[in-house]
Design an enzyme around this catalytic site. Structure first.
Site, PDB file in Angstrom:
ATOM      1  N   ARG A  10       0.817  -1.215   0.000  1.00  0.00           N
ATOM      2  CA  ARG A  10       0.000   0.000   0.000  1.00  0.00           C
ATOM      3  C   ARG A  10       0.857   1.274   0.000  1.00  0.00           C
ATOM      4  O   ARG A  10       0.374   2.353  -0.307  1.00  0.00           O
ATOM      5  CB  ARG A  10      -0.959  -0.019   1.201  1.00  0.00           C
ATOM      6  CG  ARG A  10      -2.059  -1.052   1.034  1.00  0.00           C
ATOM      7  CD  ARG A  10      -2.802  -1.337   2.332  1.00  0.00           C
ATOM      8  NE  ARG A  10      -2.096  -2.303   3.182  1.00  0.00           N
ATOM      9  CZ  ARG A  10      -2.575  -2.797   4.320  1.00  0.00           C
ATOM     10  NH1 ARG A  10      -3.754  -2.402   4.760  1.00  0.00           N
ATOM     11  NH2 ARG A  10      -1.878  -3.666   5.019  1.00  0.00           N
ATOM     12  N   LYS A  17       8.599  -0.795   3.682  1.00  0.00           N
ATOM     13  CA  LYS A  17       7.746   0.176   4.385  1.00  0.00           C
ATOM     14  C   LYS A  17       8.388   0.714   5.664  1.00  0.00           C
ATOM     15  O   LYS A  17       8.394   1.923   5.893  1.00  0.00           O
ATOM     16  CB  LYS A  17       6.403  -0.492   4.710  1.00  0.00           C
ATOM     17  CG  LYS A  17       5.517   0.332   5.618  1.00  0.00           C
ATOM     18  CD  LYS A  17       4.096  -0.174   5.653  1.00  0.00           C
ATOM     19  CE  LYS A  17       3.951  -1.479   6.395  1.00  0.00           C
ATOM     20  NZ  LYS A  17       2.519  -1.863   6.493  1.00  0.00           N
ATOM     21  N   THR A  73       0.812 -12.461   9.159  1.00  0.00           N
ATOM     22  CA  THR A  73       1.518 -12.173  10.413  1.00  0.00           C
ATOM     23  C   THR A  73       1.745 -13.424  11.269  1.00  0.00           C
ATOM     24  O   THR A  73       2.764 -13.529  11.954  1.00  0.00           O
ATOM     25  CB  THR A  73       0.766 -11.098  11.217  1.00  0.00           C
ATOM     26  OG1 THR A  73      -0.641 -11.409  11.211  1.00  0.00           O
ATOM     27  CG2 THR A  73       0.951  -9.712  10.611  1.00  0.00           C
ATOM     28  N   GLY A 134      -8.157  -4.574  12.138  1.00  0.00           N
ATOM     29  CA  GLY A 134      -8.821  -5.714  12.756  1.00  0.00           C
ATOM     30  C   GLY A 134      -9.739  -5.230  13.877  1.00  0.00           C
ATOM     31  O   GLY A 134      -9.325  -4.430  14.719  1.00  0.00           O
ATOM     32  N   ASN A 165      -7.719  -3.768  16.993  1.00  0.00           N
ATOM     33  CA  ASN A 165      -6.521  -4.444  17.471  1.00  0.00           C
ATOM     34  C   ASN A 165      -5.311  -3.641  17.003  1.00  0.00           C
ATOM     35  O   ASN A 165      -5.157  -3.376  15.813  1.00  0.00           O
ATOM     36  CB  ASN A 165      -6.521  -5.862  16.860  1.00  0.00           C
ATOM     37  CG  ASN A 165      -5.165  -6.541  16.932  1.00  0.00           C
ATOM     38  OD1 ASN A 165      -4.418  -6.339  17.893  1.00  0.00           O
ATOM     39  ND2 ASN A 165      -4.864  -7.349  15.923  1.00  0.00           N
ATOM     40  N   ASN A 223       0.164   2.057   6.900  1.00  0.00           N
ATOM     41  CA  ASN A 223       0.109   1.189   5.720  1.00  0.00           C
ATOM     42  C   ASN A 223       0.317   1.955   4.425  1.00  0.00           C
ATOM     43  O   ASN A 223       0.762   1.387   3.437  1.00  0.00           O
ATOM     44  CB  ASN A 223      -1.237   0.462   5.652  1.00  0.00           C
ATOM     45  CG  ASN A 223      -1.414  -0.488   6.831  1.00  0.00           C
ATOM     46  OD1 ASN A 223      -0.457  -1.113   7.276  1.00  0.00           O
ATOM     47  ND2 ASN A 223      -2.622  -0.569   7.339  1.00  0.00           N
ATOM     48  N   ARG A 328      27.227  25.260   1.619  1.00  0.00           N
ATOM     49  CA  ARG A 328      27.314  23.842   1.271  1.00  0.00           C
ATOM     50  C   ARG A 328      28.319  23.104   2.147  1.00  0.00           C
ATOM     51  O   ARG A 328      29.065  23.718   2.911  1.00  0.00           O
ATOM     52  CB  ARG A 328      27.641  23.715  -0.212  1.00  0.00           C
ATOM     53  CG  ARG A 328      26.475  24.203  -1.085  1.00  0.00           C
ATOM     54  CD  ARG A 328      26.891  24.410  -2.514  1.00  0.00           C
ATOM     55  NE  ARG A 328      27.544  23.213  -3.037  1.00  0.00           N
ATOM     56  CZ  ARG A 328      28.303  23.213  -4.122  1.00  0.00           C
ATOM     57  NH1 ARG A 328      28.519  24.327  -4.784  1.00  0.00           N
ATOM     58  NH2 ARG A 328      28.848  22.090  -4.533  1.00  0.00           N
ATOM     59  N   ALA A 418      37.104  46.352  -9.713  1.00  0.00           N
ATOM     60  CA  ALA A 418      35.834  45.837 -10.229  1.00  0.00           C
ATOM     61  C   ALA A 418      36.076  45.180 -11.582  1.00  0.00           C
ATOM     62  O   ALA A 418      36.834  45.695 -12.409  1.00  0.00           O
ATOM     63  CB  ALA A 418      34.832  46.967 -10.364  1.00  0.00           C
TER      64      ALA A 418
HETATM   65  C1  UD1 Z   1      -2.584  -5.943  11.306  1.00  0.00           C
HETATM   66  C2  UD1 Z   1      -3.529  -6.854  12.074  1.00  0.00           C
HETATM   67  C3  UD1 Z   1      -4.791  -6.081  12.405  1.00  0.00           C
HETATM   68  C4  UD1 Z   1      -4.456  -4.831  13.188  1.00  0.00           C
HETATM   69  C5  UD1 Z   1      -3.415  -3.992  12.442  1.00  0.00           C
HETATM   70  C6  UD1 Z   1      -2.928  -2.885  13.350  1.00  0.00           C
HETATM   71  C7  UD1 Z   1      -3.135  -9.094  11.205  1.00  0.00           C
HETATM   72  C8  UD1 Z   1      -3.635 -10.175  10.310  1.00  0.00           C
HETATM   73  N1  UD1 Z   1      -3.862  -7.988  11.259  1.00  0.00           N
HETATM   74  O1  UD1 Z   1      -3.212  -5.611  10.079  1.00  0.00           O
HETATM   75  O2  UD1 Z   1      -5.671  -6.903  13.186  1.00  0.00           O
HETATM   76  O3  UD1 Z   1      -5.618  -4.056  13.406  1.00  0.00           O
HETATM   77  O4  UD1 Z   1      -2.274  -4.798  12.088  1.00  0.00           O
HETATM   78  O5  UD1 Z   1      -2.057  -2.001  12.692  1.00  0.00           O
HETATM   79  O6  UD1 Z   1      -2.122  -9.287  11.853  1.00  0.00           O
HETATM   80  N2  UD1 Z   1       4.179  -8.776   8.269  1.00  0.00           N
HETATM   81  C9  UD1 Z   1       5.125  -9.772   8.222  1.00  0.00           C
HETATM   82  N3  UD1 Z   1       4.902 -10.877   7.445  1.00  0.00           N
HETATM   83  C10 UD1 Z   1       3.758 -11.042   6.751  1.00  0.00           C
HETATM   84  C11 UD1 Z   1       2.768 -10.032   6.806  1.00  0.00           C
HETATM   85  C12 UD1 Z   1       3.015  -8.906   7.580  1.00  0.00           C
HETATM   86  O7  UD1 Z   1       6.183  -9.649   8.840  1.00  0.00           O
HETATM   87  O8  UD1 Z   1       3.631 -12.077   6.082  1.00  0.00           O
HETATM   88  C13 UD1 Z   1       4.449  -7.578   9.069  1.00  0.00           C
HETATM   89  C14 UD1 Z   1       4.353  -6.298   8.266  1.00  0.00           C
HETATM   90  O9  UD1 Z   1       5.605  -5.980   7.709  1.00  0.00           O
HETATM   91  C15 UD1 Z   1       3.891  -5.291   9.291  1.00  0.00           C
HETATM   92  C16 UD1 Z   1       3.110  -6.122  10.301  1.00  0.00           C
HETATM   93  O10 UD1 Z   1       3.484  -7.460  10.076  1.00  0.00           O
HETATM   94  O11 UD1 Z   1       4.963  -4.666   9.937  1.00  0.00           O
HETATM   95  C17 UD1 Z   1       1.603  -5.959  10.118  1.00  0.00           C
HETATM   96  O12 UD1 Z   1       1.253  -6.376   8.813  1.00  0.00           O
HETATM   97  P1  UD1 Z   1       0.181  -5.583   7.941  1.00  0.00           P
HETATM   98  O13 UD1 Z   1       0.047  -6.282   6.638  1.00  0.00           O
HETATM   99  O14 UD1 Z   1       0.496  -4.159   7.927  1.00  0.00           O
HETATM  100  O15 UD1 Z   1      -1.130  -5.851   8.777  1.00  0.00           O
HETATM  101  P2  UD1 Z   1      -2.448  -4.966   8.834  1.00  0.00           P
HETATM  102  O16 UD1 Z   1      -3.257  -5.232   7.632  1.00  0.00           O
HETATM  103  O17 UD1 Z   1      -2.110  -3.561   9.128  1.00  0.00           O
HETATM  104 CA    CA Z   2      -0.243  -2.456   9.260  1.00  0.00          CA
END
Ligand code: UD1
Ligand code: CA
Length: 475
Positions: A10, A17, A73, A134, A165, A223, A328, A418
């Site tokens: 995103r 990110k 996650t 979430g 969450n 995000n 600079r 000058a």
């Molecule tokens: C996640 C939560 C959501 C919560 C939100 C809060 C999950 C499924 N959802 O959603 O409930 O409200 O955060 O900000 O957890 N990441 C990994 N590996 C992966 C996927 C993600 O390491 O395979 C890391 C990402 O880099 C990031 C973090 O986990 O730092 C959260 O992932 P992201 O995809 O941003 O989750 P959200 O959709 O924001």
């Molecule tokens: Ca997130």
């Protein structure tokens, strides 16, 4: 454990990110600080091939575990858990994209998990803008957290819920090790969701506890770029508030951009639109005028910098710069010097009292005390192949539009007419005039025994040619 393996699609960026910056510092750096402070341990960062750059950038501050493919996650935690030492009985999981999380909240989260010996403790935020996050589904009486439902999996009624969450959890490590492999992928997205562990804990009849907080902006996940800007605004206000309480005046703190690493003394005044970056330090009583950008530069006391750009340089006390000047990298400006309008200085030392008022370029040069740089003066330091040095003594007077063809040296009290193009060294007290310049003895010094330094200088800053020069021309 810090999750940072997600693609961050995103953000629509070439960069991982969590490497995007808030007030001059990558998001992940904030999370690593918080993790270390609250746990006293080196954090374990989960990365994927797409975010492998992180392992270099943060090598000195974290250990790393690879998630081969970012499948969600829960999959991230599963991939990394083997790397967590067996001796660890409690795991705090932070998201790399929730950078402003406060350590006192994390400590409280850990406490409430321990107090109930819960399998999971999570941070739940009451938010008026829950879109994309979430939602926390509770029992009828509101007491129990039953499960978390992701935005994309939620029913229209669930989307109405305004408790979210935060993506920050404390786990019973032994329980987590036993159950992390049991998370099933979401039928909607195919991703493995970490919050599914809430459901598993309830199946196991283990307590799930939540720490409920109001949305103060510090728990917002980032995000996309719009959320990045919102978090930066939040942090900017925290940083600026701290400086204001320590004695700094900000005319408009919302429009004053100070990196977290910058140091400001009391009675510094920052006008609107000022940008202070990196290792910049500013001394007492200095005023930074609207629109100035100062990067990695140390500025002394009682200076006035106005609508100018300063980079990787040093500025002593009581200096005035601008409007519209550019100092600079590698420059050092002595006490009470005056620069601008439209002065450019690069990799040069200007001794105290130097005046360089109007559209001029000084590069790879040393200027002695109280030397005056006339309007339009240029050090021709580059011959198309190499850069050359210019050395100018004390109280030198450079007439308007002087070209100094480097390498070149001008002794103390020397002067130029000058429009002169000076291609050879000018000894102390001598006058150089013409194209190419020829040396003359200034008339005022013709009397034997008259020391060059005793020659009266025209009023500093006028940029006018000395009277002698006019005489030479007529001759
Ligand atoms: C996640 C939560 C959501 C919560 C939100 C809060 C999950 C499924 N959802 O959603 O409930 O409200 O955060 O900000 O957890 N990441 C990994 N590996 C992966 C996927 C993600 O390491 O395979 C890391 C990402 O880099 C990031 C973090 O986990 O730092 C959260 O992932 P992201 O995809 O941003 O989750 P959200 O959709 O924001
Ligand atoms: Ca997130």
């Amino acid at each position: 454990m810090v999750l940072a393996a997600g693609l961050g699609t995103r953000m629509k960026s070439r960069q991982p990110k969590v490497q995007h910056e808030l007030c001059g510092r990558p998001m992940l750096a904030f999370v690593l600080d918080a993790a270390l402070e609250v746990s006293g341990r080196r954090p374990l960062v989960v990365y994927s091939p797409a975010t492998a750059g992180l392992t270099e950038v943060f090598a000195d501050r974290a250990d790393f575990a690879l998630q081969p493919e970012p499948l969600g996650t829960a999959d991230a935690v599963r991939a990394a858990i083997a790397a967590a030492p067996e001796s660890v009985d409690e795991i705090l999981v932070l998201s790399g994209d929730v950078p402003l999380v406060q350590t006192d909240l994390l400590a409280e989260l850990i406490d409430i998990r321990r107090a109930r010996n819960a399998a999971v403790a999570l941070l739940a935020v009451h938010s008026a803008e829950p879109e994309g996050l979430g939602r926390v589904i509770r029992s009828e009486d509101g007491g129990q957290v039953l499960r978390i439902v992701e935005d994309k999996d939620a029913t229209p009624e669930e989307l109405e819920i305004e408790e979210i969450n935060a993506g920050v959890y404390a786990f019973d490590a032994a329980w987590l090790r036993g159950r992390i492999g049991d998370v099933k992928p979401s039928p909607v997205s195919g991703e493995f969701y970490l919050p599914e562990l809430v459901t598993l804990a309830r199946e196991d009849r283990r307590p799930v506890v939540s720490l409920e907080v109001e949305d103060d902006g510090t728990l917002a996940g980032i995000n996309d770029r719009s959320q990045l800007a919102a978090a930066e605004l939040e942090l900017r206000m925290i940083v600026n508030e701290r400086h204001m309480l320590a004695g700094v005046t900000m005319i408009d703190p919302v429009r004053t951009y100070v990196d977290v690493s910058v140091e400001l003394a009391p009675d510094v005044v920052l006008e609107p639109g000022v940008v202070l970056r990196g290792s910049t330090k500013i001394g007492e009583g200095t005023r930074i005028g609207a629109g100035s950008q100062i990067i990695d530069t140390v500025i002394g006391r009682d200076c006035f910098i106005w609508a100018s750009v300063l980079e990787s340089s040093e500025v002593e006390d009581e200096v005035q710069v601008g409007p519209f000047s550019h100092i600079r990298a590698g420059s050092s400006i002595g006490r009470k010097a005056r620069l601008g309008n439209f002065a450019e200085v690069k990799a040069s030392r200007l001794d105290p009292g130097v005046q360089q008022h109007h559209f001029s370029y000084i590069g790879d040069a040393e200027l002695g005390e109280r030397t005056n740089v006339g309007a339009g003066t240029i050090t021709c330091n580059y011959d198309g192949v190499r850069k050359h040095k210019t050395k100018i003594g004390k109280r030198v007077f450079l007439g308007s539009d002087t070209m100094l063809v480097a390498p070149i040296e001008l002794g103390d009290g020397a002067r130029t007419g000058a429009g002169s193009v000076v291609t050879r060294d000018v000894p102390a007290g001598m006058l150089a005039v013409g194209v190419p310049a020829r040396l003359r003895k200034p008339r005022a010094e013709a009397a034997p025994g008259d020391a060059p330094a005793a020659t009266a200088l025209p009023a500093a800053g006028s940029g006018q040619a000395p009277v002698e020069e006019a005489n030479e021309r007529t001759l």
